[in-house]
Design a protein around this motif. Sequence first.
Motif, PDB file in Angstrom:
ATOM      1  N   LEU A   1       0.959  -1.063   0.009  1.00 11.19           N
ATOM      2  CA  LEU A   1      -0.003   0.066   0.049  1.00 11.19           C
ATOM      3  C   LEU A   1       0.653   1.283   0.107  1.00 11.19           C
ATOM      4  CD1 LEU A   1      -2.742  -1.035   2.761  1.00 11.19           C
ATOM      5  CD2 LEU A   1      -2.746  -1.529   0.342  1.00 11.19           C
ATOM      6  N   LEU A   2       0.113   2.321  -0.639  1.00 11.60           N
ATOM      7  CA  LEU A   2       1.065   3.721  -0.920  1.00 11.60           C
ATOM      8  C   LEU A   2      -0.064   4.692  -0.330  1.00 11.60           C
ATOM      9  CD1 LEU A   2       3.612   5.520  -1.016  1.00 11.60           C
ATOM     10  CD2 LEU A   2       3.120   5.462  -3.637  1.00 11.60           C
TER      11      LEU A   2
ATOM     12  N   ARG B   1       7.196  -2.069  -7.395  1.00 10.47           N
ATOM     13  CA  ARG B   1       6.313  -3.168  -7.744  1.00 10.47           C
ATOM     14  C   ARG B   1       4.728  -2.677  -7.601  1.00 10.47           C
ATOM     15  NH1 ARG B   1       5.453  -7.081  -2.678  1.00 10.47           N
ATOM     16  NH2 ARG B   1       6.682  -5.925  -1.123  1.00 10.47           N
ATOM     17  N   PRO B   2       3.778  -3.212  -8.285  1.00 10.20           N
ATOM     18  CA  PRO B   2       2.550  -2.545  -8.493  1.00 10.20           C
ATOM     19  C   PRO B   2       2.065  -2.334  -6.859  1.00 10.20           C
ATOM     20  CG  PRO B   2       2.446  -4.160  -9.992  1.00 10.20           C
ATOM     21  CD  PRO B   2       4.091  -4.349  -9.334  1.00 10.20           C
ATOM     22  N   VAL B   3       1.574  -1.406  -6.654  1.00  4.62           N
ATOM     23  CA  VAL B   3       0.966  -1.036  -5.379  1.00  4.62           C
ATOM     24  C   VAL B   3      -0.589  -0.736  -5.347  1.00  4.62           C
ATOM     25  CG1 VAL B   3       3.143   0.123  -4.518  1.00  4.62           C
ATOM     26  CG2 VAL B   3       1.205   1.527  -5.630  1.00  4.62           C
ATOM     27  N   VAL B   4      -1.147  -0.530  -4.104  1.00  3.48           N
ATOM     28  CA  VAL B   4      -2.639  -0.359  -4.063  1.00  3.48           C
ATOM     29  C   VAL B   4      -2.324   1.145  -3.516  1.00  3.48           C
ATOM     30  CG1 VAL B   4      -4.781  -0.287  -2.903  1.00  3.48           C
ATOM     31  CG2 VAL B   4      -3.557  -2.360  -3.807  1.00  3.48           C
ATOM     32  N   LEU B   5      -2.821   2.146  -4.272  1.00  2.00           N
ATOM     33  CA  LEU B   5      -2.859   3.579  -3.814  1.00  2.00           C
ATOM     34  C   LEU B   5      -3.953   3.934  -2.770  1.00  2.00           C
ATOM     35  CD1 LEU B   5      -1.661   5.406  -7.042  1.00  2.00           C
ATOM     36  CD2 LEU B   5      -0.160   5.032  -5.368  1.00  2.00           C
TER      37      LEU B   5
ATOM     38  N   GLY C   1      -5.677  13.764  -2.004  1.00  2.00           N
ATOM     39  CA  GLY C   1      -4.629  12.695  -2.061  1.00  2.00           C
ATOM     40  C   GLY C   1      -5.342  11.582  -2.994  1.00  2.00           C
ATOM     41  N   GLY C   2      -6.667  11.449  -2.969  1.00  4.32           N
ATOM     42  CA  GLY C   2      -7.475  10.719  -4.001  1.00  4.32           C
ATOM     43  C   GLY C   2      -7.159  11.155  -5.529  1.00  4.32           C
TER      44      GLY C   2
ATOM     45  N   ALA D   1      -1.903  -1.644  -8.565  1.00  4.13           N
ATOM     46  CA  ALA D   1      -2.766  -2.971  -8.779  1.00  4.13           C
ATOM     47  C   ALA D   1      -4.048  -2.384  -8.321  1.00  4.13           C
ATOM     48  CB  ALA D   1      -2.134  -3.612  -7.722  1.00  4.13           C
ATOM     49  N   GLY D   2      -4.359  -1.413  -7.591  1.00  3.23           N
ATOM     50  CA  GLY D   2      -5.599  -0.992  -7.191  1.00  3.23           C
ATOM     51  C   GLY D   2      -5.767   0.431  -6.579  1.00  3.23           C
ATOM     52  N   LEU D   3      -6.859   0.963  -6.690  1.00  3.30           N
ATOM     53  CA  LEU D   3      -6.966   2.288  -5.877  1.00  3.30           C
ATOM     54  C   LEU D   3      -7.876   2.291  -4.646  1.00  3.30           C
ATOM     55  CD1 LEU D   3      -7.702   4.665  -8.854  1.00  3.30           C
ATOM     56  CD2 LEU D   3      -5.823   4.682  -7.249  1.00  3.30           C
TER      57      LEU D   3
END
Length: 300
Positions: free
Chosen positions: A55-56, A117-121, A127-128, A143-145
């Motif tokens: 997660l980020l 590597r792919p993250v979920v933001l 920030g959205g 990878a996802g939001l």
Amino acid sequence: MTASVLPVASTALSEATSIELAANVRIAAVNTPLLAAPIPTAYVAAGEDSGTPPLLLIHGFDSSLFEFRRLLPLLESRTWAVDLLGFGFSDRALVPDLSPGAIKLHLHSFWQQQIGRPVVLVGASMGGAAAIDFALTYPDAVAGLVLIDAAGFAAGPAMGNLMVPPLDSWATAFLRNPRVRRSISRQAYFDKTLVTADAELCAALHLQCPGWQEALIAFTKSGGYNFLTTKVPKIACPTLVIWGEQDRILGTKDARRFERAIPHSKLVWIANCGHVPHLEKPQETAAAIAPFIAQLAPTA
């Protein structure tokens, strides 16, 4: 925690989650296409790799990674929280361009050098919007939001029209006023008792960093994220929309707009909650995020 990372006033933090986060703030020297020198960037990393995407966490307008002090300990995945370019405790002096484009380039450079590597933001409020902009530009990195009471449809700060001298200095001085900031905090929460002295300090620590006023003026003059409305339907990654049922900052209509506009999305309402579910209802917010993360493909 050291004085070189956070202002000395951080020693007055009193709540356990605030103290723990402060002790783990680090500075990364992030190399970017924006300039030759690396940009000192504040971040926190926590948790262990669990086979799901990391997660980020991305904070809102005139804020910092301290927004996530109550949510971060509840997340089971490997997680980073970062201060956007020109905000929080990241350096403000090196880069005069604090537009969304510069913010996005800086965030991508941080992702490349720290995560890769792919993250979920996970983006809260403004920030959205930053997360949406990033996901549309760098889909292979996402990878996802998770959009928490997110901007994207909403217009940017109304103070933008005031950003000409001397009104720009007056407007930012107004935002620095403790009574004004307390009023904004009370409006953001449904449960006003959560606007504690510690919460007010967390929300104001970054004001003591050099260049706060100049950076806020520069970002607001850029127009912010007012260009995203027509782009939201282009989001291709799985998206979780989390929204406080009593949001008095953005209202609640945009929650349904996100749900309708984004093809692969799900909306979760948080009851008895205002604009900041990650602060006001962190357990419920973490509980909504966990199954969303679990269903995403494992990362290498």
